[in-house]
Enzyme design. Structure first.
Site, PDB file in Angstrom:
ATOM      1  N   CYS A 117       0.832  -1.189   0.000  1.00 30.56           N
ATOM      2  CA  CYS A 117       0.000   0.000   0.000  1.00 30.56           C
ATOM      3  C   CYS A 117       0.870   1.243   0.000  1.00 30.56           C
ATOM      4  O   CYS A 117       1.464   1.576   1.017  1.00 30.56           O
ATOM      5  CB  CYS A 117      -0.890  -0.021   1.222  1.00 30.56           C
ATOM      6  SG  CYS A 117      -1.420   1.584   1.721  1.00 30.56           S
ATOM      7  N   LYS A 148       0.297  -8.961   1.925  1.00 34.10           N
ATOM      8  CA  LYS A 148      -0.070  -8.542   0.572  1.00 34.10           C
ATOM      9  C   LYS A 148       0.929  -7.503   0.110  1.00 34.10           C
ATOM     10  O   LYS A 148       1.216  -6.543   0.833  1.00 34.10           O
ATOM     11  CB  LYS A 148      -1.481  -7.961   0.555  1.00 34.10           C
ATOM     12  CG  LYS A 148      -1.887  -7.456  -0.818  1.00 34.10           C
ATOM     13  CD  LYS A 148      -3.378  -7.219  -0.909  1.00 34.10           C
ATOM     14  CE  LYS A 148      -3.785  -6.753  -2.283  1.00 34.10           C
ATOM     15  NZ  LYS A 148      -3.395  -5.363  -2.565  1.00 34.10           N
ATOM     16  N   GLY A 167     -10.130  -7.859  -7.180  1.00 30.74           N
ATOM     17  CA  GLY A 167     -10.673  -6.644  -6.587  1.00 30.74           C
ATOM     18  C   GLY A 167     -11.684  -6.004  -7.515  1.00 30.74           C
ATOM     19  O   GLY A 167     -12.885  -6.285  -7.457  1.00 30.74           O
TER      20      GLY A 167
HETATM   21  C1  LIG Z   1     -10.192   1.818  -4.586  1.00 33.05           C
HETATM   22  C2  LIG Z   1      -9.101   0.838  -4.227  1.00 33.05           C
HETATM   23  C3  LIG Z   1      -8.842   0.586  -2.875  1.00 33.05           C
HETATM   24  C4  LIG Z   1      -7.827  -0.318  -2.510  1.00 33.05           C
HETATM   25  N1  LIG Z   1      -7.610  -0.576  -1.183  1.00 33.05           N
HETATM   26  C5  LIG Z   1      -6.647  -1.459  -0.807  1.00 33.05           C
HETATM   27  C6  LIG Z   1      -6.422  -1.784   0.562  1.00 33.05           C
HETATM   28  O1  LIG Z   1      -7.112  -1.314   1.470  1.00 33.05           O
HETATM   29  N2  LIG Z   1      -5.414  -2.640   0.853  1.00 33.05           N
HETATM   30  C7  LIG Z   1      -4.630  -3.228  -0.124  1.00 33.05           C
HETATM   31  O2  LIG Z   1      -3.746  -4.010   0.195  1.00 33.05           O
HETATM   32  N3  LIG Z   1      -4.863  -2.980  -1.431  1.00 33.05           N
HETATM   33  C8  LIG Z   1      -5.847  -2.120  -1.787  1.00 33.05           C
HETATM   34  N4  LIG Z   1      -6.088  -1.894  -3.129  1.00 33.05           N
HETATM   35  C9  LIG Z   1      -5.387  -2.723  -4.143  1.00 33.05           C
HETATM   36  C10 LIG Z   1      -6.243  -3.946  -4.494  1.00 33.05           C
HETATM   37  O3  LIG Z   1      -6.415  -4.812  -3.386  1.00 33.05           O
HETATM   38  C11 LIG Z   1      -5.646  -4.769  -5.629  1.00 33.05           C
HETATM   39  O4  LIG Z   1      -4.359  -5.199  -5.256  1.00 33.05           O
HETATM   40  C12 LIG Z   1      -5.549  -3.971  -6.928  1.00 33.05           C
HETATM   41  O5  LIG Z   1      -6.750  -3.246  -7.155  1.00 33.05           O
HETATM   42  C13 LIG Z   1      -5.300  -4.901  -8.128  1.00 33.05           C
HETATM   43  O6  LIG Z   1      -6.281  -5.908  -8.205  1.00 33.05           O
HETATM   44  P1  LIG Z   1      -7.572  -5.791  -9.190  1.00 33.05           P
HETATM   45  O7  LIG Z   1      -7.052  -5.476 -10.544  1.00 33.05           O
HETATM   46  O8  LIG Z   1      -8.209  -7.153  -9.104  1.00 33.05           O
HETATM   47  O9  LIG Z   1      -8.438  -4.683  -8.656  1.00 33.05           O
HETATM   48  C14 LIG Z   1      -7.066  -0.987  -3.511  1.00 33.05           C
HETATM   49  C15 LIG Z   1      -7.353  -0.737  -4.862  1.00 33.05           C
HETATM   50  C16 LIG Z   1      -8.350   0.158  -5.233  1.00 33.05           C
HETATM   51  C17 LIG Z   1      -8.639   0.379  -6.689  1.00 33.05           C
END
Ligand SMILES: Cc1cc2nc3c(=O)[nH]c(=O)nc-3n(C[C@H](O)[C@H](O)[C@H](O)COP(=O)(O)O)c2cc1C
Length: 360
Positions: free
Chosen positions: A100, A139, A225
């Site tokens: 993060c 993560k 996500g």
């Molecule tokens: C709006 C938003 C909020 C997110 N919040 C977190 C979070 O709280 N903790 C985290 O480890 N990753 C967070 N992420 C990253 C996602 O968990 C994920 O790793 C990233 O979106 C890629 O996966 P995806 O393409 O399936 O969305 C966030 C991503 C987005 C877009």
């Protein structure tokens, strides 16, 4: 298996701060195919100080099992005590965010900055692993930038201190959400560890993309996500595809509307009508992305204040949408939304929902 936790699905919900709340998780669980879901990230200190906001983030119920809570923080004692507390209230596993890159998280040494300080991180994680019996997972992104791909080393180091699984978003911090997910990078993490499951993550929006990520990286499962926003059926359909090789048809408009209404009902149950509807303003447009033409719906729903109003908006929209339908009630071909394609399957990006996205 994630540590001693036996799961019914190797598909996971990725934490999305502001979105992966109890109503969303319950909606996805009801649709099916998902087992271990996670909360948004929670500040470990706020949790042990019993801050009401932190408590709302970990709100759960019996239908929302098994549940992981994602923690952030850099003070070993706080992270340990937060994990002990979560175990005591029946949380199935604790995830630590290391990928993060939000400024306020990095500033205190959490988030991606953690990946630059391997030994300190190992000690913090070991303190948590030793204190609880539930699995501790991590993560991370691939690294800070292309010159600092630290995930394989960090993964190996964390496995050494007892981390039960690692979730890897196949991008660097520098990349943000741009460019393609790097499957070779995820594979390097898979190859770096001895036996713990590595869960691949990033841009999985279809069952075929999940299959490809597993095949090309050797990862044990996939975490999704944004794909779950677009398509709450993704877990169910992907499980089916992984088991049978058969692609299930897209859900009908009526089914999408049914699930959207259920999601709103759960939002209102958990957050109350005013707050729940307000929060739903940013959720409904994700459903409508797959409705075909939806400007009428989106324009009204962003001002939503109550449930009765929502049903009125929906009825008006359904009538307005009829002009785009053929005799059998399906969308005419030129109004159908284009199919979703993952970055690593084709060079196209998927939109990023509102939130502090420039820093994740
Ligand atoms: C709006 C938003 C909020 C997110 N919040 C977190 C979070 O709280 N903790 C985290 O480890 N990753 C967070 N992420 C990253 C996602 O968990 C994920 O790793 C990233 O979106 C890629 O996966 P995806 O393409 O399936 O969305 C966030 C991503 C987005 C877009």
């Amino acid at each position: 298996m994630i540590g001693n936790l036996k799961l019914k699905s190797n598909l996971f919900l990725s934490p999305l701060a502001g979105y992966t709340n109890l109503p969303f998780r319950l909606t996805l669980r009801e649709v099916g195919g998902l087992d271990l879901a996670t909360t948004d990230l929670v500040n470990a200190r706020s949790l042990i100080e019993k801050n009401p906001k932190a408590f709302k983030l970990i709100e759960t119920c019996p239908a929302d099992r098994p549940l992981a809570v994602q923690l952030f923080g850099s003070v070993p004692e706080e992270m340990r005590d937060a994990a002990i507390y979560l175990e005591s209230v029946g949380i199935a596993s604790v995830d630590i965010t290391m990928g993060c890159p939000v400024k306020k998280v990095c500033r205190v040494g959490g988030g991606s900055a953690m990946m630059m300080e391997l030994e300190k991180t190992q000690a913090l994680v070991k303190g948590m692993v030793d204190a609880v019996n539930i699995p501790i997972t991590a993560k991370m992104r691939l690294g800070w930038d292309d010159e600092n791909i630290t995930a394989p080393d960090l993964a190996r180091a964390l496995e050494g201190v007892g981390v039960a699984a690692i979730f890897v978003h196949g991008r660097t911090r520098e990349q943000g959400f741009s460019g393609s997910v790097n499957l070779a990078g995820i594979r390097a993490v898979v190859q770096a560890v001895r036996s713990i499951p590595i869960i691949g993550n990033g841009d999985v929006t279809t069952p075929e993309a999940a299959r490809m990520m597993i095949d090309e990286t050797g990862c044990a499962g996939v975490s999704i996500g944004r794909g779950a926003f677009y398509n709450p059926w993704i877990f169910l359909h992907t499980r089916h595809y992984l088991e049978t090789g058969e692609l299930l048809p897209d859900p009908s408009f009526e089914e999408r509307v049914r699930v959207m209404c259920r999601h709103l009902d759960l939002m209102v149950e958990v957050f109350g009508e005013t707050h729940g509807c307000r929060m739903f303003r940013k959720v409904a447009p994700w459903y409508s992305k797959r409705f075909g033409p939806a400007n009428e719906f989106n324009k009204s729903v962003v001002q939503l204040t109550g449930k009765a109003e929502f049903h009125e908006i929906l009825e008006n929209y359904i009538r307005w949408r009829e002009q785009f339908l053929d005799e059998s009630g399906g969308l005419r071909p030129n109004y159908r939304p284009p199919p979703l394609v993952s970055s690593f399957m084709q060079r196209e990006s998927i939109p990023v929902p509102k939130g502090p996205v420039e820093v994740w």
